[in-house]
Design a protein around this motif. Structure first.
Motif, mmCIF file in Angstrom:
data_model
loop_
_atom_site.group_PDB
_atom_site.id
_atom_site.type_symbol
_atom_site.label_atom_id
_atom_site.label_comp_id
_atom_site.label_asym_id
_atom_site.label_seq_id
_atom_site.Cartn_x
_atom_site.Cartn_y
_atom_site.Cartn_z
ATOM 1 N N LYS A 77 0.803 -1.195 -0.092
ATOM 2 C CA LYS A 77 -0.005 0.034 0.011
ATOM 3 C C LYS A 77 0.808 1.230 -0.070
ATOM 4 C CE LYS A 77 -3.534 2.463 2.755
ATOM 5 N NZ LYS A 77 -4.915 2.484 2.396
ATOM 6 N N ALA A 78 0.634 2.141 -0.931
ATOM 7 C CA ALA A 78 1.512 3.408 -1.025
ATOM 8 C C ALA A 78 1.177 4.134 0.428
ATOM 9 C CB ALA A 78 1.055 4.152 -2.284
ATOM 10 N N ILE A 79 2.368 4.726 0.821
ATOM 11 C CA ILE A 79 2.215 5.700 1.861
ATOM 12 C C ILE A 79 2.277 7.100 1.663
ATOM 13 C CG2 ILE A 79 3.333 6.207 4.392
ATOM 14 C CD1 ILE A 79 4.247 3.318 4.289
ATOM 15 N N GLY A 80 1.112 7.847 1.649
ATOM 16 C CA GLY A 80 1.218 9.315 1.319
ATOM 17 C C GLY A 80 1.483 9.338 -0.347
ATOM 18 N N LYS A 81 2.193 10.535 -0.724
ATOM 19 C CA LYS A 81 2.625 11.011 -2.103
ATOM 20 C C LYS A 81 3.895 10.838 -2.428
ATOM 21 C CE LYS A 81 1.963 14.938 -5.036
ATOM 22 N NZ LYS A 81 1.551 16.363 -4.929
ATOM 23 N N ALA A 82 4.211 10.443 -3.706
ATOM 24 C CA ALA A 82 5.661 10.521 -4.119
ATOM 25 C C ALA A 82 6.464 11.755 -3.666
ATOM 26 C CB ALA A 82 5.814 10.289 -5.408
ATOM 27 N N THR A 83 7.714 11.978 -3.268
ATOM 28 C CA THR A 83 8.310 13.000 -2.864
ATOM 29 C C THR A 83 9.358 13.250 -4.103
ATOM 30 O OG1 THR A 83 10.241 11.634 -1.755
ATOM 31 C CG2 THR A 83 8.219 12.681 -0.352
ATOM 32 N N GLU A 84 9.748 14.268 -4.185
ATOM 33 C CA GLU A 84 10.779 14.725 -5.229
ATOM 34 C C GLU A 84 11.624 15.943 -4.714
ATOM 35 O OE1 GLU A 84 8.190 18.524 -7.579
ATOM 36 O OE2 GLU A 84 7.611 16.392 -8.095
ATOM 37 N N PRO A 85 12.866 15.999 -5.463
ATOM 38 C CA PRO A 85 13.763 17.382 -4.732
ATOM 39 C C PRO A 85 13.044 18.591 -5.451
ATOM 40 C CG PRO A 85 14.674 16.027 -6.694
ATOM 41 C CD PRO A 85 13.372 15.186 -6.356
ATOM 42 N N LYS A 86 14.086 19.618 -4.878
ATOM 43 C CA LYS A 86 13.607 20.969 -5.086
ATOM 44 C C LYS A 86 13.641 21.059 -6.836
ATOM 45 C CE LYS A 86 14.821 25.703 -4.142
ATOM 46 N NZ LYS A 86 13.719 26.360 -3.668
ATOM 47 N N ALA A 87 12.526 21.645 -7.274
ATOM 48 C CA ALA A 87 12.405 21.767 -8.799
ATOM 49 C C ALA A 87 12.914 23.440 -9.119
ATOM 50 C CB ALA A 87 11.120 21.684 -9.059
ATOM 51 N N ILE A 88 13.433 23.387 -10.369
ATOM 52 C CA ILE A 88 13.686 24.801 -10.919
ATOM 53 C C ILE A 88 12.393 25.538 -11.257
ATOM 54 C CG2 ILE A 88 14.453 26.142 -12.894
ATOM 55 C CD1 ILE A 88 16.474 23.452 -13.212
ATOM 56 N N VAL A 89 12.084 26.700 -10.780
ATOM 57 C CA VAL A 89 10.936 27.497 -10.831
ATOM 58 C C VAL A 89 11.131 28.604 -11.921
ATOM 59 C CG1 VAL A 89 8.965 28.874 -9.886
ATOM 60 C CG2 VAL A 89 9.951 26.839 -8.667
ATOM 61 N N LYS A 90 10.201 28.693 -12.800
ATOM 62 C CA LYS A 90 10.597 29.711 -13.897
ATOM 63 C C LYS A 90 9.480 30.030 -14.604
ATOM 64 C CE LYS A 90 13.400 30.408 -18.399
ATOM 65 N NZ LYS A 90 14.173 29.717 -19.033
ATOM 66 N N PHE A 91 9.152 31.532 -15.026
ATOM 67 C CA PHE A 91 8.066 31.910 -15.890
ATOM 68 C C PHE A 91 8.021 31.413 -17.138
ATOM 69 C CE2 PHE A 91 5.481 34.813 -18.361
ATOM 70 C CZ PHE A 91 4.431 34.986 -17.671
ATOM 71 N N GLU A 92 7.202 30.621 -17.798
ATOM 72 C CA GLU A 92 7.106 30.102 -19.212
ATOM 73 C C GLU A 92 5.856 30.973 -19.975
ATOM 74 O OE1 GLU A 92 7.050 26.010 -19.991
ATOM 75 O OE2 GLU A 92 9.173 25.895 -19.137
ATOM 76 N N LYS A 93 6.440 31.807 -20.753
ATOM 77 C CA LYS A 93 5.591 32.775 -21.527
ATOM 78 C C LYS A 93 4.372 31.644 -22.037
ATOM 79 C CE LYS A 93 8.979 35.953 -23.248
ATOM 80 N NZ LYS A 93 9.332 36.719 -24.249
#
Length: 148
Positions: A77-93
């Protein structure tokens, strides 16, 4: 005549190369038991140069975010949600918003509770990738990860 054959073969090769399906993301999987009753799954995306894969954690209205669906089973049984490292955040037109994404590679982790012996965690993942010139349609991939 020989030149005509060479020209035809060259033209066919160039047309074939230009119509190849783009697959800028390769997925690999692993699992590690952390106790007799728990394990951590590792879902790794290796991303080609110039492309980016979107995070699970983004506002609606933009690109398709990466998501994981685990097939129900009596063995885990999955426990919680998948985790991920810190992502790059950028404005995309193209989406008129800030987006979160990964370049080169990213490893998502999912904890599971083991309720049976020799569990094989199955499911699907959905993701979308873009580069500076184009976005590919969202793709769904099936996975099967043995936990030993």
């Amino acid at each position: 005549m020989k030149n005509l054959i060479l020209l035809t073969v060259g033209l066919l090769l160039s047309l074939t190369a230009g119509s190849q399906i783009l697959k800028p993301v390769k997925w690999s999987y692993a699992a590690k038991k952390t106790s007799k009753t728990e394990a951590t799954l590792y879902l790794k995306a290796t991303i080609d140069q110039g492309w980016h894969l979107y995070s699970q954690n983004m506002a609606d209205g933009g690109p398709v975010k990466t998501s994981f669906t685990f097939t129900p089973s009596k063995a885990y049984k999955a426990i919680g949600k998948a985790t991920e490292p810190k992502a790059i955040v950028k404005f995309e037109k193209s989406f008129d918003m800030n987006v979160s994404y990964f370049e080169k590679s990213v490893i998502f982790q999912q904890k599971v509770k083991l309720t049976g012996a020799n569990a094989i965690v199955k499911g699907t993942l959905e993701f979308m990738v873009c580069n500076d010139a184009q976005c590919l349609p969202p793709e769904t991939v099936d996975f099967s990860i043995p936990v030993k």
